[in-house]
Design an enzyme around this catalytic site. Structure first.
Site, PDB file in Angstrom:
ATOM      1  N   TYR A 152      -4.784  -4.426  10.640  1.00  0.00           N
ATOM      2  CA  TYR A 152      -5.179  -5.122   9.406  1.00  0.00           C
ATOM      3  C   TYR A 152      -6.662  -5.482   9.482  1.00  0.00           C
ATOM      4  O   TYR A 152      -7.257  -5.506  10.566  1.00  0.00           O
ATOM      5  CB  TYR A 152      -4.292  -6.349   9.184  1.00  0.00           C
ATOM      6  N   GLY A 181       0.478  -5.076   2.160  1.00  0.00           N
ATOM      7  CA  GLY A 181      -0.716  -5.464   1.406  1.00  0.00           C
ATOM      8  C   GLY A 181      -0.394  -6.184   0.113  1.00  0.00           C
ATOM      9  O   GLY A 181      -1.220  -6.916  -0.424  1.00  0.00           O
ATOM     10  N   HIS A 210       0.856  -1.196   0.000  1.00  0.00           N
ATOM     11  CA  HIS A 210       0.000   0.000   0.000  1.00  0.00           C
ATOM     12  C   HIS A 210       0.893   1.248   0.000  1.00  0.00           C
ATOM     13  O   HIS A 210       1.917   1.273   0.706  1.00  0.00           O
ATOM     14  CB  HIS A 210      -0.870  -0.017   1.263  1.00  0.00           C
TER      15      HIS A 210
HETATM   16  C1  LCV Z   1       5.064   4.890   0.298  1.00  0.00           C
HETATM   17  C2  LCV Z   1       7.185   4.082  -0.095  1.00  0.00           C
HETATM   18  C3  LCV Z   1       6.764   2.772   0.195  1.00  0.00           C
HETATM   19  C4  LCV Z   1       5.389   2.571   0.543  1.00  0.00           C
HETATM   20  N1  LCV Z   1       4.577   3.656   0.590  1.00  0.00           N
HETATM   21  O1  LCV Z   1      14.057   1.803  -1.234  1.00  0.00           O
HETATM   22  O2  LCV Z   1       0.143  -4.255   5.280  1.00  0.00           O
HETATM   23  S1  LCV Z   1      -0.099  -2.982   5.881  1.00  0.00           S
HETATM   24  O3  LCV Z   1      -1.211  -2.957   6.812  1.00  0.00           O
HETATM   25  O4  LCV Z   1       1.125  -2.430   6.489  1.00  0.00           O
HETATM   26  C5  LCV Z   1      -0.513  -1.918   4.546  1.00  0.00           C
HETATM   27  C6  LCV Z   1      -1.110  -0.660   5.019  1.00  0.00           C
HETATM   28  C7  LCV Z   1       0.660  -1.735   3.656  1.00  0.00           C
HETATM   29  O5  LCV Z   1       0.816  -2.380   2.647  1.00  0.00           O
HETATM   30  O6  LCV Z   1       1.556  -0.706   4.065  1.00  0.00           O
HETATM   31  C8  LCV Z   1       2.762  -0.599   3.259  1.00  0.00           C
HETATM   32  C9  LCV Z   1       3.730  -1.677   3.740  1.00  0.00           C
HETATM   33  N2  LCV Z   1       5.031  -1.521   3.023  1.00  0.00           N
HETATM   34  C10 LCV Z   1       6.181  -1.334   3.643  1.00  0.00           C
HETATM   35  O7  LCV Z   1       6.246  -1.174   4.871  1.00  0.00           O
HETATM   36  C11 LCV Z   1       7.399  -1.261   2.760  1.00  0.00           C
HETATM   37  C12 LCV Z   1       8.108   0.076   3.033  1.00  0.00           C
HETATM   38  N3  LCV Z   1       9.272   0.205   2.144  1.00  0.00           N
HETATM   39  C13 LCV Z   1      10.473  -0.353   2.479  1.00  0.00           C
HETATM   40  O8  LCV Z   1      10.661  -1.018   3.497  1.00  0.00           O
HETATM   41  C14 LCV Z   1      11.577  -0.123   1.492  1.00  0.00           C
HETATM   42  O9  LCV Z   1      11.195   0.945   0.637  1.00  0.00           O
HETATM   43  C15 LCV Z   1      11.860  -1.381   0.621  1.00  0.00           C
HETATM   44  C16 LCV Z   1      12.545  -2.458   1.496  1.00  0.00           C
HETATM   45  C17 LCV Z   1      10.574  -1.913  -0.015  1.00  0.00           C
HETATM   46  C18 LCV Z   1      12.834  -0.968  -0.506  1.00  0.00           C
HETATM   47  O10 LCV Z   1      13.939  -0.340   0.091  1.00  0.00           O
HETATM   48  P1  LCV Z   1      14.899   0.524  -0.805  1.00  0.00           P
HETATM   49  O11 LCV Z   1      16.026   0.962   0.075  1.00  0.00           O
HETATM   50  O12 LCV Z   1      15.181  -0.208  -2.055  1.00  0.00           O
HETATM   51  P2  LCV Z   1      13.680   3.018  -0.285  1.00  0.00           P
HETATM   52  O13 LCV Z   1      13.324   2.567   1.067  1.00  0.00           O
HETATM   53  O14 LCV Z   1      14.744   4.079  -0.413  1.00  0.00           O
HETATM   54  O15 LCV Z   1      12.326   3.537  -0.993  1.00  0.00           O
HETATM   55  C19 LCV Z   1      12.376   4.329  -2.168  1.00  0.00           C
HETATM   56  C20 LCV Z   1      11.298   5.372  -2.008  1.00  0.00           C
HETATM   57  O16 LCV Z   1      10.017   4.740  -1.995  1.00  0.00           O
HETATM   58  C21 LCV Z   1       9.322   5.103  -0.800  1.00  0.00           C
HETATM   59  C22 LCV Z   1      10.399   5.425   0.220  1.00  0.00           C
HETATM   60  O17 LCV Z   1       9.878   6.245   1.236  1.00  0.00           O
HETATM   61  C23 LCV Z   1      11.409   6.130  -0.666  1.00  0.00           C
HETATM   62  O18 LCV Z   1      10.894   7.440  -0.892  1.00  0.00           O
HETATM   63  P3  LCV Z   1      11.938   8.674  -1.196  1.00  0.00           P
HETATM   64  O19 LCV Z   1      12.596   8.298  -2.507  1.00  0.00           O
HETATM   65  O20 LCV Z   1      11.039   9.878  -1.258  1.00  0.00           O
HETATM   66  O21 LCV Z   1      12.899   8.684  -0.049  1.00  0.00           O
HETATM   67  N4  LCV Z   1       8.485   3.988  -0.393  1.00  0.00           N
HETATM   68  C24 LCV Z   1       8.867   2.715  -0.296  1.00  0.00           C
HETATM   69  N5  LCV Z   1       7.841   1.945   0.065  1.00  0.00           N
HETATM   70  N6  LCV Z   1       4.884   1.360   0.798  1.00  0.00           N
HETATM   71  N7  LCV Z   1       6.353   5.141  -0.049  1.00  0.00           N
END
Ligand code: LCV
Length: 259
Positions: free
Chosen positions: A138, A108, A64
């Site tokens: 959730y 999600g 999400h």
């Molecule tokens: C907005 C993002 C996201 C993102 N949303 O790259 O299941 S529930 O209930 O939780 C439900 C509500 C749900 O699905 O919530 C979302 C759950 N997803 C996560 O928690 C994943 C969050 N993301 C990460 O942990 C990392 O981004 C991963 C491991 C996927 C990739 O890491 P990596 O180092 O390759 P970055 O973290 O640098 O992310 C690149 C950009 O994408 C944004 C993040 O904030 C960053 O933004 P900026 O470039 O502005 O810094 N981003 C990543 N996931 N779900 N934004």
């Protein structure tokens, strides 16, 4: 650049999540394009659908879009939420849907992958369930979905720990149907899709719906349902829910106080 690419060949439809630059986040725009792709393929003669990311994507989907989560005090996963909508569409589709997973799957997006009928992953695939990481409550349908697929203990571990479930462990647990070397993933998936496309679409359609109905036959009393919803309101009315989103956006570890 389109968020989603749609292909149809030999009765096999493919929906490619094409936004790896933004980690294929399931925001409303991406989901709208996926829903359109589903309708196109279902009406265009596809017998089976493969959902995948672009080749080489390290992240299949980051789940999400956290920036699209409502502010504290509102249900973050209401019935009409785009993510919840695409989950229902996949589960109710008359076509068998295969998730071809090359990279990591988050939040999600795990529910989306698990909504598919068959999951095929490479050794780089992993599934991480994140509600507790960002203090999101959730929804009941989703939790029942996880319990139904992996059992209570693994579901608890995934939700409580927010740690990745590796492809190898997922395959041992029967969550991944197949664990395939990366270089063979596409060919293996295509071959399985072809074997499905060659079978009776009506029989498959009926069996898929029968399994959906029977697997989801949970007698929930209204009181139980209300209790579950009341528990969820405790979280999405909480400071922790707002803190979870704020911390993610401010790129800092969240400080949860349990209220
Ligand atoms: C907005 C993002 C996201 C993102 N949303 O790259 O299941 S529930 O209930 O939780 C439900 C509500 C749900 O699905 O919530 C979302 C759950 N997803 C996560 O928690 C994943 C969050 N993301 C990460 O942990 C990392 O981004 C991963 C491991 C996927 C990739 O890491 P990596 O180092 O390759 P970055 O973290 O640098 O992310 C690149 C950009 O994408 C944004 C993040 O904030 C960053 O933004 P900026 O470039 O502005 O810094 N981003 C990543 N996931 N779900 N934004």
């Amino acid at each position: 650049m389109p968020l989603v690419l749609t292909q149809l060949s030999d009765d096999i439809g493919t929906i490619i999540m094409n936004n790896s630059e933004h980690l294929n986040m399931l925001n409303s725009a991406m989901v709208d394009d996926m829903l359109a792709a589903f309708a196109l393929l279902e009406n265009g003669g596809a017998r089976v659908i493969i959902i995948r990311a672009t080749a080489g994507a390290k992240v299949w989907s980051a789940g999400h879009d956290i920036n699209e989560l409502p502010l504290a005090g509102r249900d973050p996963l209401p019935y009409d939420d785009p993510l919840v909508t695409i989950l229902r569409t996949i589960q109710a589709s008359v076509l068998p849907v295969i998730a071809m997973i090359e990279g990591s799957v988050w939040g999600g997006a795990c529910d989306l992958a698990l909504s598919c009928d068959i999951l095929i992953g490479s050794p780089h695939a992993s599934l991480t369930m994140t509600p507790a990481k960002i203090s999101v409550p959730y929804n009941a349908t989703g939790i029942l979905h996880f319990i139904g697929i992996m059992g209570v203990n693994i579901a608890k571990e995934m939700f409580f720990s927010a740690q990745p479930l590796t492809a190898e462990r997922a395959q041992k647990l029967g969550i991944l149907n197949h664990l395939v070397p990366l270089e063979e993933l596409e060919t293996f998936t295509w071959h399985l899709a072809g074997s499905i496309a060659g079978n009776s679409p009506l029989s498959i359609r009926v069996i898929k719906e029968q399994i959906r109905l029977l697997a989801n036959a949970h007698p929930l009393s209204p009181q139980t349902f209300e209790r579950v919803q009341g528990l969820r309101r405790l979280v999405y009315h909480s400071d922790d829910y707002a803190e979870g989103i704020r911390a993610f956006q401010e790129k800092r570890p969240p400080v949860f106080n349990g209220s």
